[in-house]
Design an enzyme around this catalytic site. Structure first.
Site, short mmCIF file in Angstrom:
data_model
loop_
_atom_site.label_atom_id
_atom_site.label_comp_id
_atom_site.label_asym_id
_atom_site.label_seq_id
_atom_site.Cartn_x
_atom_site.Cartn_y
_atom_site.Cartn_z
N LYS A 22 17.64 -8.17 7.48
CA LYS A 22 16.91 -7.81 6.25
C LYS A 22 15.87 -6.74 6.52
O LYS A 22 15.79 -5.73 5.81
CB LYS A 22 16.24 -9.07 5.69
N ASN A 23 15.05 -6.95 7.56
CA ASN A 23 13.92 -6.04 7.77
C ASN A 23 14.33 -4.70 8.39
O ASN A 23 13.51 -3.79 8.49
CB ASN A 23 12.83 -6.72 8.60
N ARG A 92 7.15 -7.44 -1.37
CA ARG A 92 6.16 -6.50 -0.83
C ARG A 92 6.80 -5.27 -0.21
O ARG A 92 6.22 -4.20 -0.21
CB ARG A 92 5.32 -7.18 0.25
N CYS A 116 -0.23 -12.59 -0.56
CA CYS A 116 0.97 -13.42 -0.66
C CYS A 116 0.73 -14.70 0.13
O CYS A 116 -0.34 -14.89 0.69
CB CYS A 116 2.21 -12.68 -0.18
N ARG A 121 -2.61 -9.39 3.50
CA ARG A 121 -1.66 -8.31 3.72
C ARG A 121 -2.00 -7.00 3.01
O ARG A 121 -1.26 -6.55 2.13
CB ARG A 121 -0.24 -8.76 3.37
N ASP A 305 7.60 -14.23 12.75
CA ASP A 305 8.68 -14.69 11.88
C ASP A 305 9.49 -15.85 12.47
O ASP A 305 10.38 -16.38 11.81
CB ASP A 305 9.63 -13.53 11.53
N VAL A 327 -0.87 -12.79 14.02
CA VAL A 327 -0.44 -11.66 13.19
C VAL A 327 -0.90 -11.82 11.73
O VAL A 327 -1.46 -10.90 11.14
CB VAL A 327 1.09 -11.44 13.28
N ARG A 397 15.94 -15.19 -0.07
CA ARG A 397 15.45 -13.82 0.16
C ARG A 397 15.87 -13.30 1.52
O ARG A 397 16.01 -12.11 1.71
CB ARG A 397 13.92 -13.80 0.09
N1 EPU Z 1 -2.09 -5.00 7.98
C1 EPU Z 1 -3.29 -4.45 7.57
N2 EPU Z 1 -3.26 -3.24 6.93
C2 EPU Z 1 -2.09 -2.59 6.69
C3 EPU Z 1 -0.88 -3.15 7.12
C4 EPU Z 1 -0.91 -4.37 7.77
O1 EPU Z 1 -4.37 -5.03 7.78
O2 EPU Z 1 -2.14 -1.50 6.08
C5 EPU Z 1 -2.10 -6.30 8.71
C6 EPU Z 1 -1.34 -7.39 7.99
O3 EPU Z 1 -2.13 -8.02 7.01
C7 EPU Z 1 -0.95 -8.30 9.13
C8 EPU Z 1 -0.71 -7.32 10.28
O4 EPU Z 1 -1.38 -6.12 9.91
O5 EPU Z 1 -2.04 -9.14 9.45
C9 EPU Z 1 0.73 -6.99 10.57
O6 EPU Z 1 1.42 -6.73 9.37
P1 EPU Z 1 2.61 -5.71 9.21
O7 EPU Z 1 2.18 -4.58 8.36
O8 EPU Z 1 3.19 -5.39 10.56
O9 EPU Z 1 3.64 -6.58 8.38
P2 EPU Z 1 4.63 -6.00 7.30
O10 EPU Z 1 5.08 -4.65 7.70
O11 EPU Z 1 4.07 -6.20 5.94
C10 EPU Z 1 6.84 -6.84 8.45
C11 EPU Z 1 7.98 -7.73 8.08
C12 EPU Z 1 7.47 -9.16 8.04
C13 EPU Z 1 6.94 -9.53 9.41
C14 EPU Z 1 5.84 -8.54 9.82
C15 EPU Z 1 5.32 -8.76 11.22
C16 EPU Z 1 9.34 -6.28 6.72
C17 EPU Z 1 9.87 -5.94 5.38
N3 EPU Z 1 8.50 -7.31 6.78
O12 EPU Z 1 5.85 -7.02 7.44
O13 EPU Z 1 8.59 -9.98 7.74
O14 EPU Z 1 6.41 -10.83 9.40
O15 EPU Z 1 6.34 -7.19 9.73
O16 EPU Z 1 6.34 -8.67 12.15
O17 EPU Z 1 9.68 -5.65 7.70
C18 EPU Z 1 9.70 -11.92 6.96
O18 EPU Z 1 10.78 -11.33 7.18
O19 EPU Z 1 9.63 -13.14 6.69
C19 EPU Z 1 8.46 -11.16 7.03
C20 EPU Z 1 7.33 -11.59 6.47
#
Ligand code: EPU
Length: 418
Positions: A22-23, A92, A116, A121, A305, A327, A397
């Site tokens: 998915k990701n 998201r 969320c 996030r 995850d 995380v 999802r």
């Molecule tokens: N964060 C910030 N500011 C930002 C972006 C992130 O503070 O601008 C923080 C987040 O709040 C979090 C940390 O940085 O505490 C890491 O978040 P990240 O941005 O890496 O997460 P994401 O890109 O929103 C993706 C996956 C998630 C997975 C995370 C971590 C996708 C679509 N989603 O989310 O997947 O948990 O990376 O590996 O790629 C899932 O599949 O169940 C899922 C939640």
């Protein structure tokens, strides 16, 4: 609404094929917005999030036809540039259209995703990075308004590594003028797969998979054909399914080269994991697992995850385990539900102390997010009696036909209408 019923206590045996990730699929779908023409994406998992992303692409004026596991995507010379709240709030990852829309259309209006179930996030790093590339950004009425005539290459250092933040900037910088260097970038395999996809489209990206990525901007990109790699989190979830039921599962199309940390941790618990080939892994276990401590980290560390699924396993371990979540700030929503099934888990700040019990008991439980749902399914597979899991739409999802795959492995699991 559907619910899932599981009669636990059956060891799982047999083979399971791991679906596309998915990701990895979501950012590659978003990347199609960067190039006019016909794109083809193969091994696309059939998941609710992929359908939602398809709805978003269609709203933007993109044609998307899915046949089996292949999507044909038709991008015209211009697309709309608005991603509305209705869609972004349900997923998201919709924020991934921000970078490509801005880079090719010169503007984007994308709803802020909001908080969320697993944490607040924010997307501040996405926005700071795009500003560094020259975008003018304002936040109004819950929306991000971004504009730029042509993005300009720059050096940008993320305050924290963010997966979708890195992906958004990779896509935006691919069409920027000049060189962009991203420092403290996310190293996840899904970022690498996006960079490879963009390079097939004509981008010039080096260093993906390390924390410094260099992107030499090009004037245009061309459509291409992509294959989505198998899902390392789905694979990890089936590994735990074998372990928690004391069964033996052969995982086909298993991307074990991206799974070093979870494989190491499961082996520490006493789970037998044999890598039979590039993509085939045999997982088996007998008796209760050993307690282990684990801390979630960005890749190549233990993935957040997989935290909830490992917790289900450790709730049955001999001894006490400590799970530290670094995380996301609020990713222990499954704890209360596991406790209702007889687990002994206490949350202390960012840590969960799991005192292993010898058995779990089936109970009605509620899924709160995707991976929490997976952990409840796993606990249900091991528990005595019937577990009833409500709100399974979270599961749909991110897990393709999970009850069908588990049934084939011998699980007594069924989906019923509530
Ligand atoms: N964060 C910030 N500011 C930002 C972006 C992130 O503070 O601008 C923080 C987040 O709040 C979090 C940390 O940085 O505490 C890491 O978040 P990240 O941005 O890496 O997460 P994401 O890109 O929103 C993706 C996956 C998630 C997975 C995370 C971590 C996708 C679509 N989603 O989310 O997947 O948990 O990376 O590996 O790629 C899932 O599949 O169940 C899922 C939640």
């Amino acid at each position: 609404m559907d619910k899932i019923l599981i009669e636990g206590g059956v060891p799982l045996y047999g083979e399971v094929r791991i679906s596309g990730a998915k990701n990895a699929a979501l950012p590659i779908l978003a990347s199609t917005l960067l190039a006019q023409g016909t794109h083809k994406i193969r091994n696309l998992p059939r998941l609710r999030d992929i359908e939602t992303f398809g709805v978003l692409l269609r709203q933007l004026g993109v044609g998307m036809e899915v046949c089996g596991d292949t999507a044909r995507i038709e991008v015209g010379p211009r697309t709309d540039h608005r991603a509305p709240y209705d869609l972004v709030r349900t997923m998201r990852a919709s924020v991934l259209v921000l970078g490509p829309l801005l880079a090719r259309m010169g503007r984007a209006v994308v709803s802020l995703p909001g908080g969320c179930a697993i944490g607040s996030r924010p997307i501040d790093q996405h926005l700071k990075g795009l500003e560094a590339l020259g975008a003018r950004i304002s936040l109004r009425h819950g929306y991000v308004y971004a504009r730029a005539s042509r993005l300009q290459g720059t050096t940008f250092c993320f305050d924290i590594p963010t997966v979708t933040g890195t992906e958004n900037l990779l896509m935006a910088a691919s069409l920027a003028k000049g060189r962009t260097v991203l420092q403290n970038a996310a190293c996840e395999p899904e970022v690498v797969q996006l960079a490879e996809a963009l390079n097939r489209m004509g981008a010039r990206i080096h260093g993906a998979g390390t924390d410094v990525i260099t992107i030499d901007g090009v004037d245009y990109l061309e459509p291409a054909e992509h294959w989505i790699e198998a899902d390392r989190i789905e694979a990890g979830t089936y590994m735990v399914a074998a372990a928690i039921t004391c069964g033996e599962i052969l995982l086909r199309d298993c991307p074990h080269r991206f799974m070093e940390a979870p494989i190491r941790k499961l082996r520490e618990c006493g789970v037998q994991i044999e890598l039979e080939s590039d993509a085939t892994v045999r997982v088996s276990a007998s008796g209760r697992p050993k307690a282990v401590d684990v801390t979630t980290q960005p890749y190549p560390g233990f993935p957040t995850d997989m935290q909830a699924q490992l917790m289900a396993l450790l709730s049955l371990a001999r001894g006490t385990s400590v799970i530290r979540e670094t995380v996301f700030e609020n990713r222990f929503m499954h704890v209360g539900e596991l406790v209702r099934m007889g687990a002994r888990i206490e949350v202390q700040g960012a840590s969960a102390v799991v005192k292993g019990v010898s058995r779990l008991a089936g109970a009605p439980v509620m899924a709160t997010d995707l991976r929490a749902s997976a952990s409840l399914i796993l606990a249900g597979l091991a528990a005595e009696g019937v577990t009833e899991i409500l709100r399974v739409y979270h599961l749909d999802r991110g897990y393709e036909r999970i009850e069908e795959k588990l049934s084939r492995l011998g699980a007594r699991i069924q989906r019923v209408k509530e």
